[in-house]
Motif scaffolding. Structure first.
Motif, PDB file in Angstrom:
ATOM      1  N   ALA A 238       7.830  12.178   1.561  1.00 53.92           N
ATOM      2  CA  ALA A 238       8.491  11.798   1.756  1.00 53.92           C
ATOM      3  C   ALA A 238       9.207  11.221   3.099  1.00 53.92           C
ATOM      4  CB  ALA A 238       9.403  13.636   1.786  1.00 53.92           C
ATOM      5  N   ALA A 239       8.188  12.245   4.147  1.00 52.82           N
ATOM      6  CA  ALA A 239       8.331  12.129   5.729  1.00 52.82           C
ATOM      7  C   ALA A 239       7.830  10.452   5.571  1.00 52.82           C
ATOM      8  CB  ALA A 239       7.269  12.705   7.089  1.00 52.82           C
ATOM      9  N   LEU A 240       6.630   9.768   5.522  1.00 52.94           N
ATOM     10  CA  LEU A 240       6.514   8.926   5.319  1.00 52.94           C
ATOM     11  C   LEU A 240       6.982   7.348   4.848  1.00 52.94           C
ATOM     12  CD1 LEU A 240       2.240   9.255   3.616  1.00 52.94           C
ATOM     13  CD2 LEU A 240       2.926   8.568   6.690  1.00 52.94           C
ATOM     14  N   ASN A 241       7.836   7.371   3.702  1.00 48.63           N
ATOM     15  CA  ASN A 241       8.794   6.767   3.650  1.00 48.63           C
ATOM     16  C   ASN A 241       9.977   6.870   4.539  1.00 48.63           C
ATOM     17  OD1 ASN A 241       8.108   5.022   0.617  1.00 48.63           O
ATOM     18  ND2 ASN A 241       7.162   7.442   0.432  1.00 48.63           N
ATOM     19  N   LEU A 242      10.413   7.859   4.813  1.00 51.44           N
ATOM     20  CA  LEU A 242      11.201   7.870   5.977  1.00 51.44           C
ATOM     21  C   LEU A 242      11.225   7.108   6.870  1.00 51.44           C
ATOM     22  CD1 LEU A 242      14.297   9.392   6.747  1.00 51.44           C
ATOM     23  CD2 LEU A 242      12.175  10.529   8.073  1.00 51.44           C
ATOM     24  N   PHE A 243      10.200   6.756   7.359  1.00 51.08           N
ATOM     25  CA  PHE A 243       9.184   6.610   9.135  1.00 51.08           C
ATOM     26  C   PHE A 243       9.102   5.320   8.523  1.00 51.08           C
ATOM     27  CE2 PHE A 243       8.879  10.859  10.505  1.00 51.08           C
ATOM     28  CZ  PHE A 243       9.718  10.561  11.406  1.00 51.08           C
ATOM     29  N   PHE A 244       8.129   4.427   7.083  1.00 55.81           N
ATOM     30  CA  PHE A 244       7.936   3.658   7.601  1.00 55.81           C
ATOM     31  C   PHE A 244       8.256   2.605   6.008  1.00 55.81           C
ATOM     32  CE2 PHE A 244       4.263   5.990   9.179  1.00 55.81           C
ATOM     33  CZ  PHE A 244       3.636   4.556  10.296  1.00 55.81           C
ATOM     34  N   GLY A 245       9.180   2.971   5.233  1.00 57.27           N
ATOM     35  CA  GLY A 245      10.113   2.480   4.505  1.00 57.27           C
ATOM     36  C   GLY A 245      10.717   1.173   5.086  1.00 57.27           C
ATOM     37  N   ASP A 246      10.691   0.111   4.170  1.00 59.85           N
ATOM     38  CA  ASP A 246      11.749  -0.948   4.708  1.00 59.85           C
ATOM     39  C   ASP A 246      13.182  -0.704   4.976  1.00 59.85           C
ATOM     40  OD1 ASP A 246      12.441  -3.242   6.065  1.00 59.85           O
ATOM     41  OD2 ASP A 246      11.136  -4.708   3.722  1.00 59.85           O
ATOM     42  N   ARG A 247      13.749  -0.633   6.189  1.00 59.47           N
ATOM     43  CA  ARG A 247      15.057  -1.043   6.063  1.00 59.47           C
ATOM     44  C   ARG A 247      15.714  -1.609   5.402  1.00 59.47           C
ATOM     45  NH1 ARG A 247      15.973   3.987   9.589  1.00 59.47           N
ATOM     46  NH2 ARG A 247      14.230   5.128  10.288  1.00 59.47           N
TER      47      ARG A 247
ATOM     48  N   PRO B  69       0.731  -1.471  -0.358  1.00 62.18           N
ATOM     49  CA  PRO B  69      -0.081  -0.183   0.238  1.00 62.18           C
ATOM     50  C   PRO B  69       0.976   1.312  -0.030  1.00 62.18           C
ATOM     51  CG  PRO B  69      -0.080  -1.470   2.313  1.00 62.18           C
ATOM     52  CD  PRO B  69       0.785  -2.138   1.303  1.00 62.18           C
ATOM     53  N   LEU B  70       2.079   1.550   0.518  1.00 56.75           N
ATOM     54  CA  LEU B  70       2.602   2.836   0.605  1.00 56.75           C
ATOM     55  C   LEU B  70       3.248   2.563  -0.827  1.00 56.75           C
ATOM     56  CD1 LEU B  70       4.383   4.664   1.903  1.00 56.75           C
ATOM     57  CD2 LEU B  70       5.780   2.785   2.942  1.00 56.75           C
TER      58      LEU B  70
ATOM     59  N   THR C 189       1.939   1.271  -3.527  1.00 54.93           N
ATOM     60  CA  THR C 189       1.278   2.433  -4.113  1.00 54.93           C
ATOM     61  C   THR C 189       0.571   3.813  -3.792  1.00 54.93           C
ATOM     62  OG1 THR C 189       1.021  -0.199  -4.403  1.00 54.93           O
ATOM     63  CG2 THR C 189      -1.047   1.504  -5.276  1.00 54.93           C
ATOM     64  N   LEU C 190       0.706   3.671  -2.517  1.00 53.41           N
ATOM     65  CA  LEU C 190       0.301   5.491  -3.042  1.00 53.41           C
ATOM     66  C   LEU C 190       1.500   6.579  -3.040  1.00 53.41           C
ATOM     67  CD1 LEU C 190      -1.010   5.270   0.636  1.00 53.41           C
ATOM     68  CD2 LEU C 190      -2.647   5.761  -1.108  1.00 53.41           C
ATOM     69  N   ASN C 191       2.618   5.904  -3.098  1.00 47.23           N
ATOM     70  CA  ASN C 191       3.760   7.076  -3.988  1.00 47.23           C
ATOM     71  C   ASN C 191       3.518   6.707  -5.170  1.00 47.23           C
ATOM     72  OD1 ASN C 191       5.346   7.152  -1.024  1.00 47.23           O
ATOM     73  ND2 ASN C 191       6.490   4.709  -1.334  1.00 47.23           N
ATOM     74  N   LEU C 192       3.286   5.856  -5.824  1.00 44.66           N
ATOM     75  CA  LEU C 192       2.919   5.782  -7.445  1.00 44.66           C
ATOM     76  C   LEU C 192       2.467   6.715  -7.616  1.00 44.66           C
ATOM     77  CD1 LEU C 192       4.520   4.698  -9.471  1.00 44.66           C
ATOM     78  CD2 LEU C 192       2.754   2.578  -9.662  1.00 44.66           C
TER      79      LEU C 192
ATOM     80  N   TYR D 265       0.207  -3.120  -7.396  1.00 44.77           N
ATOM     81  CA  TYR D 265       0.891  -1.463  -7.803  1.00 44.77           C
ATOM     82  C   TYR D 265       0.552   0.209  -8.773  1.00 44.77           C
ATOM     83  CZ  TYR D 265       5.542   1.181  -8.120  1.00 44.77           C
ATOM     84  OH  TYR D 265       6.216   2.315  -8.045  1.00 44.77           O
ATOM     85  N   GLY D 266       0.885  -0.676  -9.569  1.00 45.56           N
ATOM     86  CA  GLY D 266       0.025  -0.548 -10.551  1.00 45.56           C
ATOM     87  C   GLY D 266      -1.369   0.546 -11.163  1.00 45.56           C
ATOM     88  N   LEU D 267      -1.618   0.690 -10.153  1.00 47.80           N
ATOM     89  CA  LEU D 267      -2.931   1.682  -9.826  1.00 47.80           C
ATOM     90  C   LEU D 267      -2.408   2.931  -9.295  1.00 47.80           C
ATOM     91  CD1 LEU D 267      -5.516  -0.807  -7.275  1.00 47.80           C
ATOM     92  CD2 LEU D 267      -5.439  -0.275  -9.681  1.00 47.80           C
ATOM     93  N   GLY D 268      -1.098   2.701  -9.247  1.00 43.73           N
ATOM     94  CA  GLY D 268      -1.077   4.468  -9.015  1.00 43.73           C
ATOM     95  C   GLY D 268      -0.981   5.408 -10.204  1.00 43.73           C
ATOM     96  N   ASN D 269      -1.514   4.685 -11.622  1.00 41.16           N
ATOM     97  CA  ASN D 269      -1.482   5.450 -12.192  1.00 41.16           C
ATOM     98  C   ASN D 269      -2.825   6.155 -12.375  1.00 41.16           C
ATOM     99  OD1 ASN D 269       0.697   4.121 -13.317  1.00 41.16           O
ATOM    100  ND2 ASN D 269      -0.334   2.421 -15.248  1.00 41.16           N
TER     101      ASN D 269
END
Length: 500
Positions: A171-180, A8-9, A11-14, A133-137
């Motif tokens: 940018a903040a959402l990816n910083l905190f919830f992206g997979d390190r 979901p993250l 897909t929302l990024n896209l 993921y392509g729903l990001g279109n």
């Protein structure tokens, strides 16, 4: 927890990336009221973001494997702040071209997710996952629908500035919830390119995606202004109809991926490109608004489904080089969205209509259909070749006159004769002369009467050593019943197992 939110993250990024990517094409009619934009430059201004959005997909797909999606999305959204602000303050059409070029980063992030997300799911779900993921279109639909509505209230400049807030939030959402801890793949870029660039399937998938995704992007960019100038629709109405096209194409993408998980993906592409061909022919004949709408909706359906199907095929054929291949294929799709609007604009300036351009699309789609049929045939040949070369039994194939035309590696392993030594010779090069002429006469009588013979026979290797084998000979016939080749399969028998 972090791994579960990646789909979901991302897909929302896209969605955010694509929403930013089409800011100019969605608001160009409003921008034209404050900025003097030459009529022949409109197509260039709306298409220019596609350039960097296409070319950058290769390095972003590659670096997503090295650093992970979290870092690449984070950096991309921070970089997008600069062109978005620059465009909001634009005063000339050159400002729009410069800012639009760097908006391409928003479209380039597509290759990040298709490289990252398959790592979290089994192969049999890759089609659906990449389709979701392509729903990001939908990001393009969001901007096409909402940006004109908001711009009528607060102006286009303030509308563009709203995207700065959206970029900072994600940018903040990816910083905190992206997979390190995302699995990394570190292989040199040129090494990966060298490993795939000679593969004909890479370029075939690139061409097919050039048509499917390119059509999606091209219609997204071209429809808002086209509907206003050719069918006298309002800007908001044109934006809403474009959003409908985008939404349909986007929702068809996971359906295409889901179907490709369950059915033969190449057979699905036959249906898809047949639909492309017919719909483009309808558009080529300058139909009424109703027929034009139907043609566009069919294009949306087949383009969306095709996007999902193709990105099921990429990891299927390029498992170890998925990052770089995703980048190349998606780059070609992006470029497919750059050239058609320019070509349509040029054709319109010369002929006063778009018919020739749509007819060209129909012919390219037809050529793609033929190439898919060729790929199916090629895969069948490849499968036959793999079976032939990897079976444990020795195989030799002769023409009707008994001349050897093909042997497999197991033949060489047993007999010692290399392929180049055996092809063109008669099977008698293996004869050990331990069977009587009458034995061979009965063998060939059985083949002529029943189409086959099997039994034990003594032969000799290249070095003269005798060995016992179990041999099957089958006649291959044409439709008229004539023998066109003979196939012999054999395996070596220990002498102690010879029949009494």
């Amino acid at each position: 927890m972090i791994r579960k939110v990646q789909l979901p993250l991302q897909t929302l990024n896209l969605i955010v990336g694509f929403a930013v990517w089409v800011i100019i094409s969605s608001l160009v009619s409003f921008m034209g009221e404050d900025i003097q934009i030459p009529a022949d430059k409109v197509a260039i201004i709306t298409a220019i973001p596609v350039v960097l959005g296409s070319v950058l997909r290769i390095p972003l797909g590659y670096y997503a494997n090295i650093f992970g999606a979290r870092i690449i999305f984070l950096i991309s959204f921070i970089l997008l702040l600069f062109p978005v602000f620059y465009i909001s303050e634009a005063n000339t059409y050159m400002d729009l071209i410069i800012g639009g070029l760097f908006l391409g980063i928003g479209g380039a992030v597509f290759s990040v997710g298709v490289t990252s997300l398959p790592k979290y799911y089994p192969k049999e779900r890759h089609g659906l996952v990449n389709g979701v993921y392509g729903l990001g279109n939908l990001g393009t639909a969001v901007t096409s629908f909402s940006a004109p509505v908001v711009a009528t209230q607060i102006g286009w400049s303030a509308t563009v500035k709203l995207y700065l807030i959206l970029l900072l939030v994600f940018a903040a959402l990816n910083l905190f919830f992206g997979d390190r801890k995302e699995p990394k793949v570190k292989t040199a870029l040129m090494e990966q390119i060298k490993g795939v660039y000679k593969n004909e399937k890479l370029w075939l998938f690139s061409l097919l995606y050039f048509i499917t995704f390119g059509s999606f992007v091209a219609f997204t960019v071209y429809l808002p202004n086209f509907l206003v100038t050719n069918f006298d629709l309002t800007k908001v109405d044109a934006g809403m109809r474009t959003a409908g096209f985008i939404a349909l194409a986007t929702f068809m993408r996971p359906i295409g991926g889901w179907l490709a998980d369950r059915f033969n993906a190449l057979m699905l592409l036959i249906i898809i490109f047949s639909g492309f061909t017919l719909a483009a022919i309808v558009l080529a004949f300058s139909p009424t608004f109703t027929l034009y709408t139907v043609g566009c909706l069919v294009i949306a359906m087949v383009a969306g489904a095709g996007n999902g199907v193709i990105f099921k095929l990429v990891p299927q054929y390029f498992n170890k080089q998925a990052g770089i291949v995703n980048g190349i294929v998606s780059m070609m799709g992006g470029l497919g969205g750059f050239f058609p609007p320019l070509l349509l604009s040029y054709i319109h300036s010369v002929t006063g209509q778009y018919s020739i351009g749509f007819m060209l699309l129909s012919q390219v789609a037809l050529a793609s259909l033929i190439l898919v049929l060729w790929m199916i045939y090629s895969d069948k040949l490849s499968l036959s070749s793999e079976v032939f070369n990897n079976t444990a039994q020795g195989i030799l194939v002769t023409d009707p006159k008994g001349t050897i035309v093909a042997v497999n590696p197991a033949f060489t392993s047993v007999t010692g004769f290399e392929e180049k030594e055996a092809v063109g010779q008669k099977p008698s090069i293996l004869r050990a002369n331990r069977q009587s002429p009458d034995y061979y006469a009965r063998m060939w009588k059985s083949i002529k009467e029943t189409g086959m013979w099997q039994g034990e026979i003594w032969n000799k290797r290249k070095n003269g050593e005798m060995y016992l084998q179990w041999l099957n000979i089958s006649a291959v016939k044409d439709k008229s019943g004539e023998d066109i080749r003979y196939v012999g399969t054999f395996s070596e028998l220990p002498e102690g197992k010879a029949g009494k």
